[in-house]
Design a protein around this motif. Structure first.
Motif: not given
Length: 310
Positions: A162, A164-170, A179, A182-183, A186
C-alpha cells in the motif's frame, strides 16, 4: 616497554567439543556461548520456516512499511496480516469482527513465530470491537502457540503493498486524533513496490538520489553465498547499467541481497533485469564444483558486506 605476549593457555572448549567463542552452527550470527551454549532457550533462527511465503513473512516483518496479506486460521476464519498496526499493536478486532495482526512488534522474544502466534490466538478469542490482550508478548516472553500451530498452512501468502496506511481505518469512523496519527504515519512511508512475478523482491526509494532492490531469498545461506560468489567473480551479479551490489541483510535465517539502483527508473522496469538475474542465480545454485580462488575471494567480499538484523 615490554611487548604484550599472547596467552599460551588453551582455549576453553565446551562439553560437546565446541569452542564457545566460535560462531554458533545454527546460523544465528551469535557466538556459541551466547546462543545454543548459553544454557538458555536459543533463538529460533528461522521462525517462519514451514509457513507459505516464508521470504515474504521476513519482508513484512523487517523491510516493508505498509502492506497486508490474507491469512486463514486453522479453524477456517479469515485474518488480515499487516506489516504494522497503529501504535505497534500486536492485533485488533474491528466491530465487524475482522481480525488484523501486525507483523512488526515493538519487542520480540527468541521465537518471533510464538510472539505472533500468541497475538493471533488472543485475537481469535477476543469479542468484536474489544481490545486484544495477548498477555506478555515479545521481550517479556510469549506463552501462546506458534504461527505454524494456529494458521492453515495450505493457504498461500499473497502480499499487497500500500502507498498509505489508510487500511488502518477502513470501516471505522475515526476521530481527529486517529486521523492525525494516520497522516503522520503516511508521511513516513518510503515508496515501495513488490516486483511482479518474483518472490519477495521489493523496490524501495528512500530518497531522490538512489533506489534499492531488497530481495529476500529462500535458499540456505551457505548455498546462496556460494552462488552469489560465482556470479560476482564472473561479473554477472549486477542488474544492469548504473546498478551496484550494495551488500546483504541476514534476517530470520534468510539472506536479503540489496542492489543500489538509479532513482529515476520506475520500479516496473526492474522486473526484466531481476528475472534475468534469477535465471543466472539458478544456474549458479546448480553448480557443485568447489569455488575457484577468484570465487572464494568474491565470497569473502560478499560476506564482509552482510549485516544481521536483530
Amino acid at each position: 616497554m615490554a611487548s604484550r605476549k599472547r596467552s599460551s593457555a588453551p582455549v576453553a572448549v565446551a562439553e560437546d567439543g565446541v569452542n564457545p567463542k566460535a560462531p554458533c552452527s545454527c546460523g544465528s550470527g551469535r557466538r556459541y556461548k551466547h546462543c545454543h551454549g548459553s544454557g538458555y532457550a536459543p533463538v529460533v533462527t528461522r521462525p517462519f520456516e514451514g509457513l507459505p511465503g516464508e521470504a515474504d513473512w521476513v519482508a513484512l516483518r523487517e523491510l516493508v512499511p505498509a502492506a497486508t496479506a490474507k491469512l486463514k486460521a486453522a479453524d477456517g476464519r479469515d485474518i488480515t496480516l499487516a506489516s504494522v498496526l497503529p501504535g505497534g499493536a500486536p492485533a485488533l478486532v474491528r466491530a465487524n469482527g475482522e481480525i488484523l495482526v501486525g507483523a512488526q512488534l515493538p519487542t520480540s522474544s527468541d521465537d518471533v513465530s510464538r510472539d505472533l502466534g500468541t497475538a493471533v490466538a488472543a485475537a481469535l478469542e477476543a469479542p468484536a470491537g474489544a481490545p486484544v490482550d495477548p498477555g506478555p508478548i515479545g521481550g517479556a516472553g510469549s506463552a501462546g502457540p506458534r504461527l505454524q500451530e494456529v494458521l492453515d498452512l495450505s493457504a498461500p501468502l499473497e502480499v499487497t503493498v500500500h502507498d498509505t496506511f489508510d487500511f488502518w481505518l477502513e470501516g471505522t469512523e475515526p476521530g481527529a486524533a486517529a486521523r492525525a496519527g494516520l497522516q503522520q504515519a503516511n508521511e513516513a512511508i518510503l515508496p515501495t513496490v513488490r516486483l511482479e512475478g518474483l518472490e519477495a523482491a521489493y523496490w524501495v526509494r528512500p530518497g531522490n538520489e538512489r533506489a534499492h532492490l531488497r530481495w529476500v531469498r529462500p535458499e540456505k545461506e551457505e548455498q546462496l553465498l556460494d552462488a552469489l560468489a560465482r556470479l560476482s567473480a564472473a561479473e554477472q551479479i549486477l542488474l544492469g547499467e548504473g546498478t551496484r551490489y550494495a551488500g546483504a541483510f541476514r534476517a530470520h535465517g534468510l539472506v536479503v541481497p540489496v542492489w543500489d539502483l538509479p532513482a529515476d527508473t520506475p520500479a516496473e522496469d526492474w522486473v526484466g533485469p531481476a528475472t534475468e538475474f534469477q535465471a543466472r542465480l539458478e544456474e549458479a545454485l546448480a553448480q557443485t564444483a568447489p569455488l575457484t580462488a577468484d570465487e572464494r575471494r568474491a565470497r569473502a567480499g560478499l560476506l564482509s558486506r552482510q549485516i544481521t538484523l536483530r
